[in-house]
Design a protein around this motif. Sequence first.
Motif, mmCIF file in Angstrom:
data_model
loop_
_atom_site.group_PDB
_atom_site.id
_atom_site.type_symbol
_atom_site.label_atom_id
_atom_site.label_comp_id
_atom_site.label_asym_id
_atom_site.label_seq_id
_atom_site.Cartn_x
_atom_site.Cartn_y
_atom_site.Cartn_z
ATOM 1 N N LEU A 189 0.790 -1.115 -0.017
ATOM 2 C CA LEU A 189 -0.103 0.015 0.120
ATOM 3 C C LEU A 189 0.959 1.291 0.001
ATOM 4 O O LEU A 189 1.899 1.159 0.307
ATOM 5 C CB LEU A 189 -0.983 0.123 1.207
ATOM 6 N N LYS A 190 0.295 2.164 -0.308
ATOM 7 C CA LYS A 190 0.911 3.573 -0.411
ATOM 8 C C LYS A 190 0.157 4.486 0.780
ATOM 9 O O LYS A 190 -1.224 4.837 0.499
ATOM 10 C CB LYS A 190 0.648 4.331 -1.760
ATOM 11 N N LEU A 191 0.908 4.697 1.721
ATOM 12 C CA LEU A 191 0.495 5.608 3.038
ATOM 13 C C LEU A 191 1.049 6.854 3.306
ATOM 14 O O LEU A 191 2.260 6.998 3.061
ATOM 15 C CB LEU A 191 0.827 4.584 4.266
ATOM 16 N N VAL A 192 0.135 7.559 3.442
ATOM 17 C CA VAL A 192 0.566 9.154 4.170
ATOM 18 C C VAL A 192 0.182 9.302 5.289
ATOM 19 O O VAL A 192 -1.207 9.212 5.381
ATOM 20 C CB VAL A 192 0.035 10.020 2.891
ATOM 21 N N ILE A 193 1.096 9.327 6.392
ATOM 22 C CA ILE A 193 0.574 9.783 7.695
ATOM 23 C C ILE A 193 1.049 11.077 8.050
ATOM 24 O O ILE A 193 2.303 11.404 7.785
ATOM 25 C CB ILE A 193 1.203 8.553 8.668
ATOM 26 N N LYS A 194 -0.096 11.986 8.594
ATOM 27 C CA LYS A 194 0.402 13.174 9.277
ATOM 28 C C LYS A 194 0.374 12.974 10.780
ATOM 29 O O LYS A 194 -0.662 12.608 11.326
ATOM 30 C CB LYS A 194 -0.260 14.225 8.732
ATOM 31 N N LEU A 195 1.539 13.161 11.290
ATOM 32 C CA LEU A 195 1.859 12.901 12.767
ATOM 33 C C LEU A 195 1.707 14.426 13.451
ATOM 34 O O LEU A 195 2.575 15.400 13.094
ATOM 35 C CB LEU A 195 3.078 12.457 13.230
ATOM 36 N N GLY A 196 0.738 14.417 14.322
ATOM 37 C CA GLY A 196 0.500 15.943 14.868
ATOM 38 C C GLY A 196 1.974 16.453 15.862
ATOM 39 O O GLY A 196 2.481 15.695 16.289
ATOM 40 N N GLY A 197 2.029 17.576 15.861
ATOM 41 C CA GLY A 197 3.156 18.277 16.457
ATOM 42 C C GLY A 197 3.113 18.135 17.960
ATOM 43 O O GLY A 197 4.196 18.317 18.633
ATOM 44 N N PHE A 198 2.076 17.424 18.276
ATOM 45 C CA PHE A 198 1.794 17.297 19.827
ATOM 46 C C PHE A 198 2.668 16.231 20.396
ATOM 47 O O PHE A 198 2.984 16.150 21.464
ATOM 48 C CB PHE A 198 0.308 16.886 20.206
ATOM 49 N N LEU A 199 3.087 15.605 19.526
ATOM 50 C CA LEU A 199 4.281 14.545 19.828
ATOM 51 C C LEU A 199 5.505 15.062 20.195
ATOM 52 O O LEU A 199 6.289 14.536 21.159
ATOM 53 C CB LEU A 199 4.562 13.723 18.473
ATOM 54 N N PHE A 200 5.820 16.254 19.869
ATOM 55 C CA PHE A 200 6.919 16.902 20.291
ATOM 56 C C PHE A 200 7.019 18.007 21.027
ATOM 57 O O PHE A 200 7.889 18.322 21.902
ATOM 58 C CB PHE A 200 7.732 17.305 18.935
ATOM 59 N N SER A 201 5.899 18.587 21.318
ATOM 60 C CA SER A 201 5.905 19.927 22.177
ATOM 61 C C SER A 201 4.320 20.130 22.599
ATOM 62 O O SER A 201 3.309 19.751 21.619
ATOM 63 C CB SER A 201 6.670 21.009 21.572
ATOM 64 N N ASN B 145 4.798 1.446 0.947
ATOM 65 C CA ASN B 145 5.431 2.779 0.888
ATOM 66 C C ASN B 145 4.929 3.821 1.853
ATOM 67 O O ASN B 145 3.554 3.844 2.008
ATOM 68 C CB ASN B 145 5.143 3.502 -0.789
ATOM 69 N N VAL B 146 5.815 4.395 2.491
ATOM 70 C CA VAL B 146 5.538 5.245 3.652
ATOM 71 C C VAL B 146 5.993 6.557 3.759
ATOM 72 O O VAL B 146 7.093 6.894 3.574
ATOM 73 C CB VAL B 146 5.876 4.696 5.015
ATOM 74 N N VAL B 147 4.976 7.634 3.709
ATOM 75 C CA VAL B 147 5.319 9.102 3.530
ATOM 76 C C VAL B 147 4.870 9.595 5.039
ATOM 77 O O VAL B 147 3.577 9.274 5.292
ATOM 78 C CB VAL B 147 4.903 9.839 2.583
ATOM 79 N N VAL B 148 5.719 10.360 5.985
ATOM 80 C CA VAL B 148 5.339 10.667 7.006
ATOM 81 C C VAL B 148 5.484 12.254 7.193
ATOM 82 O O VAL B 148 6.537 12.668 6.699
ATOM 83 C CB VAL B 148 6.260 10.189 8.346
ATOM 84 N N ILE B 149 4.511 13.036 7.312
ATOM 85 C CA ILE B 149 4.667 14.387 7.465
ATOM 86 C C ILE B 149 4.460 14.900 9.064
ATOM 87 O O ILE B 149 3.498 14.395 9.576
ATOM 88 C CB ILE B 149 3.571 15.139 6.784
ATOM 89 N N VAL B 150 5.351 15.605 9.706
ATOM 90 C CA VAL B 150 5.361 15.908 11.027
ATOM 91 C C VAL B 150 5.065 17.309 11.260
ATOM 92 O O VAL B 150 5.598 18.237 10.473
ATOM 93 C CB VAL B 150 6.733 15.444 11.309
ATOM 94 N N GLY B 151 3.983 17.610 12.196
ATOM 95 C CA GLY B 151 3.965 19.106 12.528
ATOM 96 C C GLY B 151 4.595 19.693 13.343
ATOM 97 O O GLY B 151 5.668 19.067 13.856
ATOM 98 N N GLY B 152 4.520 21.004 13.336
ATOM 99 C CA GLY B 152 5.472 21.701 14.455
ATOM 100 C C GLY B 152 4.945 22.035 15.901
ATOM 101 O O GLY B 152 5.836 22.139 16.576
ATOM 102 N N GLY B 153 3.694 21.613 16.038
ATOM 103 C CA GLY B 153 3.119 21.650 17.512
ATOM 104 C C GLY B 153 3.508 23.096 17.950
ATOM 105 O O GLY B 153 3.596 24.131 17.353
ATOM 106 N N LYS B 154 3.355 23.014 19.449
ATOM 107 C CA LYS B 154 3.378 24.253 20.257
ATOM 108 C C LYS B 154 4.518 25.078 19.979
ATOM 109 O O LYS B 154 4.553 26.255 19.771
ATOM 110 C CB LYS B 154 3.240 23.764 21.511
#
Length: 225
Positions: free
Chosen positions: A1-13, A37-46
């Motif tokens: 599969l082709k996956l796109v996952i957005k991880l919220g910035g809350f993981l980091f701050s 296939n994995v693409v991860v987009i990471v947010g900036g958070g607080k």
Amino acid sequence: LKLVIKLGGFLFSPKPRINLIRSYVSKLKGLYEEGHNVVVIVGGGKQARDYIKMARTLGADEASCDQIGINVSRLNAMLLTAHLGLAAYPTPPKSVEEALRALRLGKIVVMGGLTPGHSTDAVAALMAEMLNADVLIRTLDVDGIYTCDPKRRADSKRYEKITLNELYKLLMEGKFWAGTYPLFDLVALKIIERSRIRTYFVDGRDPSNVDKVLKGLPVGTRLVV
Ligand code: UTP
């Protein structure tokens, strides 16, 4: 599969959730080893919001504030990349073209923001569009989309599925300045709409929700596209 996952910035701050970050890294490695296939987009958070606030106080224009947010989200992406080791492309791609090249090398791609004027949600939607992804998963620090902010109103109810129009209506009530994308970004929603991208909003505090989406089990809020 082709996956796109957005991880919220809350993981980091504001407080780094190290155990949760480790769990995501194992999950991502597992998916990669299974051949997805994995693409991860990471947010900036607080942290992104704090930096943007400082920049604004110092007189920065909105696009420069966006640029600061982009850099913070890239720093968060680098933390995840560092822990992923050789499975990941070594630096956060700075364009969709670079991200696609990185995928062709057979790596997990971890990235932050790209250009001013939107949030990392739009980057996730763009990547899902260009990749013709099977699914886009947007993680939240709540277990789905609610009729109103569940942290402020006790009578708020979670949607098991939400239509594009219902989500547009919810989003139109918010403000779209640097650092303040409420819930989800309208630019992202436009991209999802035009390409009918299968999208789920799930509780990011539990990485096993990613498996539930992949197994077709009911979880979070499904966007009806
Ligand atoms: P985020 O995507 O982290 O904003 O980008 P967010 O909605 O607060 O997401 P979470 O909660 O961290 O997951 C932080 C800021 O960086 C700028 C925007 O100002 C955004 O608010 N940004 C980010 C861009 O201008 N372009 C991008 O491609 C990404």
